[in-house]
Design a protein around this motif. Structure first.
Motif, PDB file in Angstrom:
ATOM      1  N   ASP A 111      35.307 -51.459  65.194  1.00 13.51           N
ATOM      2  CA  ASP A 111      34.081 -51.001  64.612  1.00 13.51           C
ATOM      3  C   ASP A 111      34.325 -49.310  64.041  1.00 13.51           C
ATOM      4  O   ASP A 111      35.158 -48.613  64.334  1.00 13.51           O
ATOM      5  N   LEU A 112      33.191 -49.163  63.174  1.00 10.23           N
ATOM      6  CA  LEU A 112      33.162 -47.848  62.626  1.00 10.23           C
ATOM      7  C   LEU A 112      32.531 -47.045  63.647  1.00 10.23           C
ATOM      8  O   LEU A 112      31.768 -47.562  64.642  1.00 10.23           O
ATOM      9  N   PRO A 113      33.096 -45.469  63.662  1.00  7.85           N
ATOM     10  CA  PRO A 113      32.461 -44.582  64.853  1.00  7.85           C
ATOM     11  C   PRO A 113      30.915 -44.373  64.586  1.00  7.85           C
ATOM     12  O   PRO A 113      30.476 -44.415  63.581  1.00  7.85           O
ATOM     13  N   GLU A 114      30.579 -44.109  65.773  1.00  5.76           N
ATOM     14  CA  GLU A 114      28.884 -43.662  65.477  1.00  5.76           C
ATOM     15  C   GLU A 114      28.778 -42.372  64.856  1.00  5.76           C
ATOM     16  O   GLU A 114      29.684 -41.312  65.001  1.00  5.76           O
ATOM     17  N   GLY A 115      27.797 -42.264  64.079  1.00  2.00           N
ATOM     18  CA  GLY A 115      27.491 -41.086  63.354  1.00  2.00           C
ATOM     19  C   GLY A 115      28.157 -40.822  62.092  1.00  2.00           C
ATOM     20  O   GLY A 115      27.932 -39.949  61.245  1.00  2.00           O
ATOM     21  N   LEU A 116      29.000 -41.704  61.497  1.00  2.00           N
ATOM     22  CA  LEU A 116      29.656 -41.571  60.203  1.00  2.00           C
ATOM     23  C   LEU A 116      28.827 -42.038  59.140  1.00  2.00           C
ATOM     24  O   LEU A 116      28.360 -43.234  59.128  1.00  2.00           O
ATOM     25  N   SER A 117      28.647 -41.169  58.155  1.00  2.00           N
ATOM     26  CA  SER A 117      27.866 -41.494  56.875  1.00  2.00           C
ATOM     27  C   SER A 117      28.537 -41.504  55.720  1.00  2.00           C
ATOM     28  O   SER A 117      29.573 -40.841  55.750  1.00  2.00           O
ATOM     29  N   PHE A 118      28.464 -42.567  54.723  1.00  2.00           N
ATOM     30  CA  PHE A 118      29.033 -42.584  53.465  1.00  2.00           C
ATOM     31  C   PHE A 118      28.007 -42.055  52.355  1.00  2.00           C
ATOM     32  O   PHE A 118      28.367 -42.555  51.175  1.00  2.00           O
ATOM     33  N   GLY A 119      26.939 -41.708  52.664  1.00  2.00           N
ATOM     34  CA  GLY A 119      26.023 -41.431  51.643  1.00  2.00           C
ATOM     35  C   GLY A 119      25.214 -42.516  51.067  1.00  2.00           C
ATOM     36  O   GLY A 119      25.074 -43.426  51.760  1.00  2.00           O
ATOM     37  N   GLU A 120      24.728 -42.482  49.732  1.00  2.00           N
ATOM     38  CA  GLU A 120      23.849 -43.534  49.192  1.00  2.00           C
ATOM     39  C   GLU A 120      24.744 -44.626  48.665  1.00  2.00           C
ATOM     40  O   GLU A 120      24.135 -45.627  48.350  1.00  2.00           O
ATOM     41  N   SER A 121      26.071 -44.646  48.746  1.00  2.00           N
ATOM     42  CA  SER A 121      26.827 -45.532  48.263  1.00  2.00           C
ATOM     43  C   SER A 121      28.312 -45.732  48.856  1.00  2.00           C
ATOM     44  O   SER A 121      28.880 -44.785  48.921  1.00  2.00           O
ATOM     45  N   VAL A 122      28.931 -46.512  49.154  1.00  2.00           N
ATOM     46  CA  VAL A 122      30.065 -46.957  49.871  1.00  2.00           C
ATOM     47  C   VAL A 122      30.834 -47.978  49.080  1.00  2.00           C
ATOM     48  O   VAL A 122      30.540 -49.030  48.596  1.00  2.00           O
ATOM     49  N   ALA A 123      32.394 -47.769  48.893  1.00  2.00           N
ATOM     50  CA  ALA A 123      33.224 -48.447  48.346  1.00  2.00           C
ATOM     51  C   ALA A 123      33.725 -49.201  49.381  1.00  2.00           C
ATOM     52  O   ALA A 123      34.017 -48.744  50.492  1.00  2.00           O
ATOM     53  N   VAL A 124      33.782 -50.774  49.256  1.00  2.09           N
ATOM     54  CA  VAL A 124      34.252 -51.704  50.407  1.00  2.09           C
ATOM     55  C   VAL A 124      35.438 -52.760  49.812  1.00  2.09           C
ATOM     56  O   VAL A 124      35.173 -53.213  48.578  1.00  2.09           O
ATOM     57  N   ASP A 125      36.108 -52.907  50.690  1.00  5.44           N
ATOM     58  CA  ASP A 125      37.184 -53.944  50.137  1.00  5.44           C
ATOM     59  C   ASP A 125      37.431 -54.722  51.746  1.00  5.44           C
ATOM     60  O   ASP A 125      37.342 -54.049  52.868  1.00  5.44           O
ATOM     61  N   THR A 126      38.085 -56.082  51.474  1.00  6.62           N
ATOM     62  CA  THR A 126      38.755 -56.612  52.778  1.00  6.62           C
ATOM     63  C   THR A 126      39.900 -56.867  52.741  1.00  6.62           C
ATOM     64  O   THR A 126      40.368 -57.229  51.594  1.00  6.62           O
ATOM     65  N   GLU A 127      40.507 -57.107  53.913  1.00  8.38           N
ATOM     66  CA  GLU A 127      41.788 -57.814  53.969  1.00  8.38           C
ATOM     67  C   GLU A 127      41.641 -59.059  54.886  1.00  8.38           C
ATOM     68  O   GLU A 127      41.210 -58.924  55.999  1.00  8.38           O
ATOM     69  N   THR A 128      42.541 -60.244  54.334  1.00 10.72           N
ATOM     70  CA  THR A 128      42.228 -61.382  55.024  1.00 10.72           C
ATOM     71  C   THR A 128      43.747 -61.962  55.329  1.00 10.72           C
ATOM     72  O   THR A 128      44.571 -61.604  54.704  1.00 10.72           O
ATOM     73  N   MET A 129      43.637 -63.324  56.234  1.00 10.36           N
ATOM     74  CA  MET A 129      44.790 -63.962  56.301  1.00 10.36           C
ATOM     75  C   MET A 129      45.174 -64.871  55.248  1.00 10.36           C
ATOM     76  O   MET A 129      46.224 -65.432  55.093  1.00 10.36           O
ATOM     77  N   GLY A 130      44.206 -64.951  54.383  1.00  7.08           N
ATOM     78  CA  GLY A 130      44.385 -65.898  53.251  1.00  7.08           C
ATOM     79  C   GLY A 130      43.083 -65.678  52.221  1.00  7.08           C
ATOM     80  O   GLY A 130      42.079 -65.261  52.420  1.00  7.08           O
ATOM     81  N   LEU A 131      42.970 -66.736  51.207  1.00  5.29           N
ATOM     82  CA  LEU A 131      41.836 -66.765  50.293  1.00  5.29           C
ATOM     83  C   LEU A 131      40.798 -68.021  50.760  1.00  5.29           C
ATOM     84  O   LEU A 131      40.022 -68.353  49.788  1.00  5.29           O
ATOM     85  N   HIS A 132      40.936 -68.752  51.713  1.00  5.58           N
ATOM     86  CA  HIS A 132      39.953 -69.620  52.279  1.00  5.58           C
ATOM     87  C   HIS A 132      39.096 -69.352  53.642  1.00  5.58           C
ATOM     88  O   HIS A 132      39.595 -69.182  54.401  1.00  5.58           O
TER      89      HIS A 132
END
Length: 203
Positions: free
Chosen positions: A9-30
């Motif tokens: 998980d994210l650590p407590e108290g970490l802030s990204f402001g008003e917007s955060v860029a996000v992406d994911t990595e997975t084991m595949g596309l299903h």
């Protein structure tokens, strides 16, 4: 550039402001078959935070709260897939969202190249490597190359969004883009419910 790995998980108290860029990595596309492994995030400050999820529990309350926070815009590239994976494995409806791929398709009608690598090269003059795209993200330990790759997918999204926003305004398509973005959690829910290909709006 700093790339920080967090386990579970994210650590407590970490802030990204008003917007955060996000992406994911997975084991595949299903989504029903291939598990969510990693979520990477950036505040657009040149730094990235990589969350390696516990696939046994998916207990990540701080990450889940961030994705659901109505005051923080989540910026994705091809949000449809990432939002579906977050909904499937973290049980969270991610909103509000912005998708650079949708924005690109709405304004870069002079090309059919809407991949993140293409956008980075044309809009912000960044040459991205996709060498680790097909990689074992379920490994117990992530390599430095994997961490660097994961970070690169979010480090430039704020800047790309800024350029695309200008193009959307220029072409008079800002409101259309916003409507598309607002629909994305529903589109992801349709994918998960069994309608990934069928156009339910067709006759």
């Amino acid at each position: 550039m700093a790339v920080t790995l967090h386990r579970g998980d994210l650590p407590e108290g970490l802030s990204f402001g008003e917007s955060v860029a996000v992406d994911t990595e997975t084991m595949g596309l299903h989504p029903e078959r291939d598990q969510l492994c990693v979520v990477q995030l950036s505040a657009g400050d040149g730094n990235a935070h990589i969350v390696q999820l516990d696939r046994g529990t998916y207990n990540a309350p701080r990450l889940r709260a961030l994705m659901a926070d109505p005051a923080i815009l989540k910026i994705f590239h091809f949000a449809r897939f990432d939002v579906a994976m977050l909904q499937r494995y973290l049980g969270v409806v991610t909103a509000p969202v912005y998708c650079t791929k949708i924005a690109s398709k709405l304004v870069r009608t002079y090309t059919d190249r809407h991949g993140l690598k293409d956008l980075a090269r044309e809009l912000v003059n960044i040459d991205m490597s996709k060498q680790q795209q097909s990689s074992d993200w379920g490994a117990a330990s992530l390599t430095d190359a994997q961490l660097s790759y994961a970070a690169s997918d979010v480090l430039h999204l704020h800047e790309i969004k800024s350029v695309l926003d200008g193009m959307l305004a220029r072409e008079g398509r800002t409101e259309l883009a916003r409507a598309c973005f607002a629909f994305l959690p529903v589109r992801a829910a349709l994918d998960l419910a069994g309608w990934p290909e069928e156009d339910i709006f067709a006759h």
